[in-house]
Motif scaffolding. Structure first.
Motif, PDB file in Angstrom:
ATOM      1  N   LYS A   1       0.887  -1.225  -0.256  1.00  0.00           N
ATOM      2  CA  LYS A   1       0.307   0.033   0.224  1.00  0.00           C
ATOM      3  C   LYS A   1       1.042   1.777   0.081  1.00  0.00           C
ATOM      4  CE  LYS A   1      -2.725  -1.129   3.576  1.00  0.00           C
ATOM      5  NZ  LYS A   1      -2.950  -1.372   4.980  1.00  0.00           N
ATOM      6  N   PRO A   2       0.237   2.235  -0.968  1.00  0.00           N
ATOM      7  CA  PRO A   2       1.321   3.779  -0.615  1.00  0.00           C
ATOM      8  C   PRO A   2       0.972   4.030   0.517  1.00  0.00           C
ATOM      9  CG  PRO A   2      -0.893   3.850  -2.313  1.00  0.00           C
ATOM     10  CD  PRO A   2      -0.829   2.025  -1.389  1.00  0.00           C
ATOM     11  N   LEU A   3       2.139   5.593   0.876  1.00  0.00           N
ATOM     12  CA  LEU A   3       1.720   5.929   1.877  1.00  0.00           C
ATOM     13  C   LEU A   3       1.389   7.454   1.426  1.00  0.00           C
ATOM     14  CD1 LEU A   3       5.478   5.794   3.677  1.00  0.00           C
ATOM     15  CD2 LEU A   3       2.791   4.716   4.476  1.00  0.00           C
ATOM     16  N   PHE A   4       0.318   7.918   2.343  1.00  0.00           N
ATOM     17  CA  PHE A   4      -0.452   9.266   2.032  1.00  0.00           C
ATOM     18  C   PHE A   4      -0.399  10.334   3.549  1.00  0.00           C
ATOM     19  CE2 PHE A   4      -2.279   6.316  -0.800  1.00  0.00           C
ATOM     20  CZ  PHE A   4      -2.509   6.974  -1.911  1.00  0.00           C
ATOM     21  N   GLU A   5      -0.183  11.509   3.251  1.00  0.00           N
ATOM     22  CA  GLU A   5      -0.220  12.349   3.526  1.00  0.00           C
ATOM     23  C   GLU A   5      -1.505  12.804   4.090  1.00  0.00           C
ATOM     24  OE1 GLU A   5       3.385  15.046   4.764  1.00  0.00           O
ATOM     25  OE2 GLU A   5       4.578  12.833   4.850  1.00  0.00           O
ATOM     26  N   VAL A   6      -2.297  13.285   5.227  1.00  0.00           N
ATOM     27  CA  VAL A   6      -3.661  13.453   4.946  1.00  0.00           C
ATOM     28  C   VAL A   6      -4.190  14.647   5.509  1.00  0.00           C
ATOM     29  CG1 VAL A   6      -6.567  13.195   4.209  1.00  0.00           C
ATOM     30  CG2 VAL A   6      -5.069  11.093   3.953  1.00  0.00           C
ATOM     31  N   GLU A   7      -4.440  15.727   5.243  1.00  0.00           N
ATOM     32  CA  GLU A   7      -4.593  16.711   6.912  1.00  0.00           C
ATOM     33  C   GLU A   7      -6.332  17.024   6.345  1.00  0.00           C
ATOM     34  OE1 GLU A   7      -1.816  19.923   6.693  1.00  0.00           O
ATOM     35  OE2 GLU A   7      -0.186  18.217   6.608  1.00  0.00           O
ATOM     36  N   ASP A   8      -6.730  16.939   7.320  1.00  0.00           N
ATOM     37  CA  ASP A   8      -8.299  17.373   6.629  1.00  0.00           C
ATOM     38  C   ASP A   8      -8.912  16.714   7.366  1.00  0.00           C
ATOM     39  OD1 ASP A   8     -11.134  17.140   5.620  1.00  0.00           O
ATOM     40  OD2 ASP A   8     -10.726  18.022   3.823  1.00  0.00           O
ATOM     41  N   SER A   9      -9.995  17.378   8.772  1.00  0.00           N
ATOM     42  CA  SER A   9     -10.607  16.669   9.767  1.00  0.00           C
ATOM     43  C   SER A   9     -11.263  16.081   9.167  1.00  0.00           C
ATOM     44  CB  SER A   9     -10.930  18.575  10.980  1.00  0.00           C
ATOM     45  OG  SER A   9     -11.755  18.838  10.163  1.00  0.00           O
TER      46      SER A   9
ATOM     47  N   LEU B   1     -11.772  14.033   7.009  1.00  0.00           N
ATOM     48  CA  LEU B   1     -11.407  12.072   6.906  1.00  0.00           C
ATOM     49  C   LEU B   1     -10.599  11.574   7.360  1.00  0.00           C
ATOM     50  CD1 LEU B   1     -10.060  13.946   2.699  1.00  0.00           C
ATOM     51  CD2 LEU B   1     -12.045  12.887   3.279  1.00  0.00           C
ATOM     52  N   GLU B   2     -11.030  12.442   8.500  1.00  0.00           N
ATOM     53  CA  GLU B   2      -9.831  12.063  10.026  1.00  0.00           C
ATOM     54  C   GLU B   2     -10.896  11.230  10.435  1.00  0.00           C
ATOM     55  OE1 GLU B   2      -6.803  11.505  11.369  1.00  0.00           O
ATOM     56  OE2 GLU B   2      -5.566  12.499   9.071  1.00  0.00           O
ATOM     57  N   GLN B   3     -12.396  11.475  10.330  1.00  0.00           N
ATOM     58  CA  GLN B   3     -13.630  10.853  10.604  1.00  0.00           C
ATOM     59  C   GLN B   3     -13.245   9.039  11.111  1.00  0.00           C
ATOM     60  OE1 GLN B   3     -16.985  13.111  11.149  1.00  0.00           O
ATOM     61  NE2 GLN B   3     -16.135  13.888   9.432  1.00  0.00           N
ATOM     62  N   GLU B   4     -14.421   8.278  11.134  1.00  0.00           N
ATOM     63  CA  GLU B   4     -13.851   7.049  11.801  1.00  0.00           C
ATOM     64  C   GLU B   4     -15.663   6.565  11.515  1.00  0.00           C
ATOM     65  OE1 GLU B   4     -12.894   5.501  15.668  1.00  0.00           O
ATOM     66  OE2 GLU B   4     -11.172   6.612  15.674  1.00  0.00           O
TER      67      GLU B   4
ATOM     68  N   MET C   1     -15.662  -5.148  -0.891  1.00  0.00           N
ATOM     69  CA  MET C   1     -16.305  -5.282   0.905  1.00  0.00           C
ATOM     70  C   MET C   1     -16.180  -4.292   1.440  1.00  0.00           C
ATOM     71  SD  MET C   1     -15.543  -8.157   0.412  1.00  0.00           S
ATOM     72  CE  MET C   1     -14.148  -9.100   2.355  1.00  0.00           C
ATOM     73  N   GLY C   2     -16.472  -4.097   3.144  1.00  0.00           N
ATOM     74  CA  GLY C   2     -16.414  -2.729   3.916  1.00  0.00           C
ATOM     75  C   GLY C   2     -16.850  -3.429   5.259  1.00  0.00           C
ATOM     76  N   ILE C   3     -16.588  -1.891   5.787  1.00  0.00           N
ATOM     77  CA  ILE C   3     -17.134  -1.809   6.924  1.00  0.00           C
ATOM     78  C   ILE C   3     -17.655  -1.347   7.380  1.00  0.00           C
ATOM     79  CG2 ILE C   3     -14.242  -1.328   7.514  1.00  0.00           C
ATOM     80  CD1 ILE C   3     -13.934  -2.379   9.609  1.00  0.00           C
ATOM     81  N   PHE C   4     -18.292  -1.382   9.019  1.00  0.00           N
ATOM     82  CA  PHE C   4     -19.588  -0.465   9.502  1.00  0.00           C
ATOM     83  C   PHE C   4     -18.972  -0.066  10.782  1.00  0.00           C
ATOM     84  CE2 PHE C   4     -22.185  -2.845   7.289  1.00  0.00           C
ATOM     85  CZ  PHE C   4     -23.084  -2.276   6.954  1.00  0.00           C
ATOM     86  N   GLU C   5     -17.715  -0.371  11.855  1.00  0.00           N
ATOM     87  CA  GLU C   5     -17.012   0.230  12.457  1.00  0.00           C
ATOM     88  C   GLU C   5     -15.767   0.515  12.736  1.00  0.00           C
ATOM     89  OE1 GLU C   5     -18.995  -1.581  16.232  1.00  0.00           O
ATOM     90  OE2 GLU C   5     -20.823  -1.000  15.848  1.00  0.00           O
ATOM     91  N   PRO C   6     -14.852   1.295  11.886  1.00  0.00           N
ATOM     92  CA  PRO C   6     -12.707   1.216  11.894  1.00  0.00           C
ATOM     93  C   PRO C   6     -12.814   1.403  12.745  1.00  0.00           C
ATOM     94  CG  PRO C   6     -14.698   2.757  10.211  1.00  0.00           C
ATOM     95  CD  PRO C   6     -15.802   2.082  10.867  1.00  0.00           C
ATOM     96  N   ASN C   7     -11.815   1.917  13.172  1.00  0.00           N
ATOM     97  CA  ASN C   7     -11.589   2.689  13.959  1.00  0.00           C
ATOM     98  C   ASN C   7      -9.900   3.086  13.646  1.00  0.00           C
ATOM     99  OD1 ASN C   7      -9.277   0.492  13.877  1.00  0.00           O
ATOM    100  ND2 ASN C   7      -9.650  -0.509  15.557  1.00  0.00           N
ATOM    101  N   LYS C   8     -10.645   3.454  12.398  1.00  0.00           N
ATOM    102  CA  LYS C   8      -9.302   4.149  11.615  1.00  0.00           C
ATOM    103  C   LYS C   8      -9.867   5.850  11.121  1.00  0.00           C
ATOM    104  CE  LYS C   8      -6.597   0.301  10.348  1.00  0.00           C
ATOM    105  NZ  LYS C   8      -5.611  -0.207   9.371  1.00  0.00           N
ATOM    106  N   PRO C   9      -8.714   6.225  10.658  1.00  0.00           N
ATOM    107  CA  PRO C   9      -9.602   7.748   9.694  1.00  0.00           C
ATOM    108  C   PRO C   9     -10.585   6.980   8.644  1.00  0.00           C
ATOM    109  CG  PRO C   9      -7.522   7.837  10.199  1.00  0.00           C
ATOM    110  CD  PRO C   9      -7.521   6.743  11.376  1.00  0.00           C
ATOM    111  N   LEU C  10     -10.832   7.795   8.134  1.00  0.00           N
ATOM    112  CA  LEU C  10     -12.090   7.638   6.627  1.00  0.00           C
ATOM    113  C   LEU C  10     -10.970   7.193   5.375  1.00  0.00           C
ATOM    114  CD1 LEU C  10     -14.671   7.716   5.216  1.00  0.00           C
ATOM    115  CD2 LEU C  10     -14.628  10.031   5.330  1.00  0.00           C
TER     116      LEU C  10
END
Length: 488
Positions: free
Chosen positions: A330-338, A340-343, A360-369
């Motif tokens: 997976k590539p690395l990204f730097e995201v600065e957007d509040s 897009l940081e929501q879970e 595929m998907g997930i309903f309750e993640p523990n990571k940023p969007l």
């Protein structure tokens, strides 16, 4: 005050005010309004001489007689001067035989600051007819607001100089960010130029059908296909193609998704000359009842992503897809957007030639969007148990669709489900399954069939398990967008 004088009065339309007013009145009297609950947000109308295209244009302008707009953004293509940018006229007003209409100078100033692809310049507008011919119709339908004869609206005339994806997307986004529900968009374009009558009807049908999909990519594809067929004398399928593309992006951005063909004709229907004709259409883009997607996009609603944020997530998904398929990393990204940081829950859908290739998907993640989008792109491509892993040679044919999931809410009565609007999740013990809202649209299942299929094919339950009181049913809302929405 600097005013633009009419350039084509006396040629494209009558120069005498009384004659001009009467001509438009006759056209409008023969037109029919469309009775819809939604608000008209945009019109595509022709710009030929009134003798040829006036009846078609009137069918569009008839829809304005019961509407109020404080601003009209006019979008057209330059027929006189080559342009590389979107060019706004910087005059103070435009004159026609029916009077003078002011430009919205504040809006113009704000718009010109939003993008390097937008500039102010009077010269390209001076002799251009495509926007000017729309003004008398607007003056007659939107009317005046006071006893001094001042119009009730202002205009923003813009000539689009390029159909390059980057320019079209940025210009349309700049406009979406500034317009409100009292802004009308007018896109000025004729259709096919100079093919024989029957060929024009076929070419124009394909172009208008593509516009009615609401997908700018479909328009480009339809026009390219028509132009490649070597049709006799066909010079263009739409002289305002770039303006149409910008307008369609705007319509999508403000939620004007109810698109109607109001009238079609070509010059042969008026002149009787069928060897070489020009096509005309009036098309309305309406905001569906109850929608308010023209609101300024804010971060108060977790599903309220703006265009920039959607494109960023799609870019992350695309780069991830290509990287994991080609390298396994997976590539690395730097995201600065509040936002897009929501879970938030996410489903990533891969389609190959419009057929499902992974989801595929997930309903309750523990990571940023944004991080969840990356993870679900990887598992959709490589770990969906229904499909073999995506191969490098497939990448060019795959389209990515992202669905952002709001937290599910349990319901007691299955009849509360709004098919095509709600995502639905079934849970019983350790087994669960879900269908995204678009499944109901794609299959046209009724509610019972939908729930039976969900239980049997997704949750691994018996098909009538949804009727059991111990089975939990949840609904959720989604915000879904794909690469085709932005001409990736």
């Amino acid at each position: 005050m600097k005013s633009r004088s009419p350039a084509v009065a006396g040629s494209f339309y009558p120069q005498n005010p009384e004659d001009l007013s009467h001509t438009i009145d006759v056209f409008l009297s023969n037109a029919q309004p469309v009775v819809l609950d939604g608000k008209l947000r945009m019109l595509v109308v022709p710009h030929a001489g009134y003798r040829f295209s006036g009846s078609v244009a009137a069918e569009g302008y008839k829809q304005l007689e019961t509407e109020n707009y404080k601003r009209v953004v006019l979008l057209g293509s330059s027929h006189q001067v080559p342009l590389s940018k979107a060019t706004i006229d910087d005059s103070d007003a435009w004159k026609t035989p029916l009077g003078e209409v002011p430009l919205d100078k504040g809006f113009t100033e704000n718009l010109s600051r939003t993008s390097s692809f937008i500039e102010k310049n009077h010269r390209p507008h001076k002799n251009e007819h495509s926007l000017e011919v729309q003004l008398p119709f607007l003056q007659k339908t939107l009317g005046i607001s006071d006893k001094k004869g001042k119009p009730s609206f202002k205009i923003v005339p813009i000539l689009i100089g390029s159909e390059e994806d980057k320019i079209v997307t940025e210009v349309s986004q700049s406009l979406v960010e500034l317009i409100d529900s009292q802004t009308l968009i007018i896109v000025s374009s004729d259709l096919s130029h100079y093919p024989p009558y029957e060929a024009a009807q076929e070419v124009d049908r394909k172009t208008t059908d593509a516009i009615l999909t609401g997908n700018p990519r479909d328009v480009t594809r339809a026009i390219d296909q028509s132009m490649s067929k070597g049709i006799s004398n066909l010079a263009t399928c739409a002289c305002g193609k770039d303006a149409i593309l910008v307008g369609m992006h705007i319509a999508k951005g403000v939620g004007a998704n109810d698109i109607r063909l109001l009238k079609y004709a070509n010059s042969g229907d008026v002149s009787g000359e069928r060897r070489k004709v020009v096509g005309y259409a009036a098309i309305g883009f309406f905001e569906e009842k109850g929608e308010n997607t023209s609101r300024k996009e804010t971060t108060n609603d977790p599903l309220c992503l703006n265009t920039v944020q959607k494109k960023q997530l799609l870019s992350i998904a695309r780069e991830t897809l290509e990287s994991v398929v080609n390298t396994g990393n997976k590539p690395l990204f730097e995201v600065e957007d509040s936002l897009l940081e929501q879970e938030l829950g996410v489903f990533v859908t891969l389609k190959k030639n419009n057929q499902l290739r992974g989801c595929m998907g997930i309903f309750e993640p523990n990571k940023p969007l944004w991080n969840v989008v990356q993870d679900q792109t990887e598992v959709s491509a490589l770990k969906d148990p229904r499909f073999p892993p995506v191969q490098p040679e497939e990448l060019a044919d795959i389209e990515i669709e992202i669905s952002i999931i709001a937290p599910p809410k349990q319901i007691e009565d299955p009849n509360q489900i709004k098919l095509g609007e709600d995502g639905v999740m079934i849970r019983r013990g350790q087994k669960s399954g879900t269908f995204l809202p678009q499944v109901a649209k794609e299959t046209s299942w009724d509610l019972e069939t939908f729930l039976c299929q969900l239980c049997a094919s997704k949750a691994g339950l018996y098909k009538d398990a949804w009727k059991d009181p111990e089975t939990e049913i949840y609904t959720y809302s989604t915000e879904t967008f794909s690469e085709s929405d932005f001409d990736f």
